[in-house]
Design an enzyme around this catalytic site. Structure first.
Site, PDB file in Angstrom:
ATOM      1  N   CYS A 192       0.830  -1.206   0.000  1.00 19.49           N
ATOM      2  CA  CYS A 192       0.000   0.000   0.000  1.00 19.49           C
ATOM      3  C   CYS A 192       0.865   1.257   0.000  1.00 19.49           C
ATOM      4  O   CYS A 192       2.068   1.210   0.241  1.00 19.49           O
ATOM      5  CB  CYS A 192      -0.868   0.055   1.265  1.00 19.49           C
ATOM      6  SG  CYS A 192      -1.926  -1.362   1.549  1.00 19.49           S
ATOM      7  N   CYS A 200      -2.610   4.895   2.960  1.00 18.72           N
ATOM      8  CA  CYS A 200      -3.778   4.033   2.745  1.00 18.72           C
ATOM      9  C   CYS A 200      -4.746   4.106   3.928  1.00 18.72           C
ATOM     10  O   CYS A 200      -4.328   4.122   5.086  1.00 18.72           O
ATOM     11  CB  CYS A 200      -3.332   2.582   2.529  1.00 18.72           C
ATOM     12  SG  CYS A 200      -4.704   1.478   2.086  1.00 18.72           S
ATOM     13  N   CYS A 203      -2.552  -2.868  -3.371  1.00 18.42           N
ATOM     14  CA  CYS A 203      -3.804  -2.729  -2.627  1.00 18.42           C
ATOM     15  C   CYS A 203      -4.914  -2.231  -3.558  1.00 18.42           C
ATOM     16  O   CYS A 203      -4.702  -1.319  -4.356  1.00 18.42           O
ATOM     17  CB  CYS A 203      -3.592  -1.732  -1.481  1.00 18.42           C
ATOM     18  SG  CYS A 203      -5.090  -1.303  -0.573  1.00 18.42           S
ATOM     19  N   CYS A 212      -6.066   1.700  -1.980  1.00 20.90           N
ATOM     20  CA  CYS A 212      -5.295   2.926  -2.253  1.00 20.90           C
ATOM     21  C   CYS A 212      -4.678   2.936  -3.650  1.00 20.90           C
ATOM     22  O   CYS A 212      -4.172   3.953  -4.091  1.00 20.90           O
ATOM     23  CB  CYS A 212      -4.224   3.136  -1.192  1.00 20.90           C
ATOM     24  SG  CYS A 212      -2.909   1.870  -1.182  1.00 20.90           S
TER      25      CYS A 212
END
Length: 198
Positions: free
Chosen positions: A40, A44, A71, A74
């Site tokens: 991420c 995030c 991810c 995000c």
């Protein structure tokens, strides 16, 4: 550079950024979570992983090569990061603020960030208009002034707290920066006398 190879103080700073969802390290580090194999952005909005489960990577590509997938929340592979140079300068500022009391040099800063001193100096100066060493000096001077005015601590003790082992050199440095000694600065600004303990 991976988290296992990271300077512990830097890891703590970057992880705090993750906890607070600060943009300081966005574009500089990517947060890889060992338990989920997801990578991420530091900003995030997903649940904050435990520090023990986190590995930081300097690039998304490196994290993906290590087996992490981006991810879906995000979307680190889609959103444009902060301009890398500006993000690096922010990272250096955070390190200086955290470590100004140490014997901090350009070489040590660069080593903490796993890059060459030349590259760090060039990028930082391009963004800030002055060198990392000048930033260290400014930060030390700021904290010195604050402690001289807010406390009655001995000047030598204050000098040591901002990175000077020698009281005489600290006094010389402060005089060079301000035109007066630390004791004189304290006396003038606190309304005392110049015969304060050194």
């Amino acid at each position: 550079m991976r988290g296992e190879e990271m300077d512990p103080e830097l890891f703590k700073l970057v992880y705090e950024g993750v906890v607070n969802r600060a943009t300081t390290y966005d574009g500089i580090y990517y947060t890889a979570v060992k338990t989920t194999k997801i990578v991420c952005r530091p900003t995030c909005r997903a649940k904050t992983p435990l520090a023990s489960n986190v590995v930081f990577y300097r690039s998304l590509e490196e994290a993906i090569r290590a087996g992490y997938r981006p991810c879906k929340r995000c979307r680190p592979h889609e959103n444009g990061p902060l301009r890398p140079d500006a993000a690096l300068a922010k990272c250096v500022d955070a390190l200086i603020e955290a470590r100004y009391g140490e014997k901090l040099t350009l070489t040590r800063l660069a080593a903490s960030l796993a890059m060459s001193p030349y590259h760090l100096q060039r990028v930082y100066k391009k963004v800030r208009g002055f060198s990392p060493q000048e930033s260290i000096e400014q930060t030390r001077l700021k904290h010195t002034r604050e402690r001289l005015l807010a406390t009655d601590d001995p000047v030598a003790e204050i000098g040591e707290s901002v990175g000077f082992g020698s009281p005489s050199y600290f006094t010389y440095w402060f005089c060079k920066k301000t035109g007066i000694s630390p004791s004189e600065f304290r006396a003038i600004n606190k309304g005392g006398t110049s015969n304060e303990r050194r």
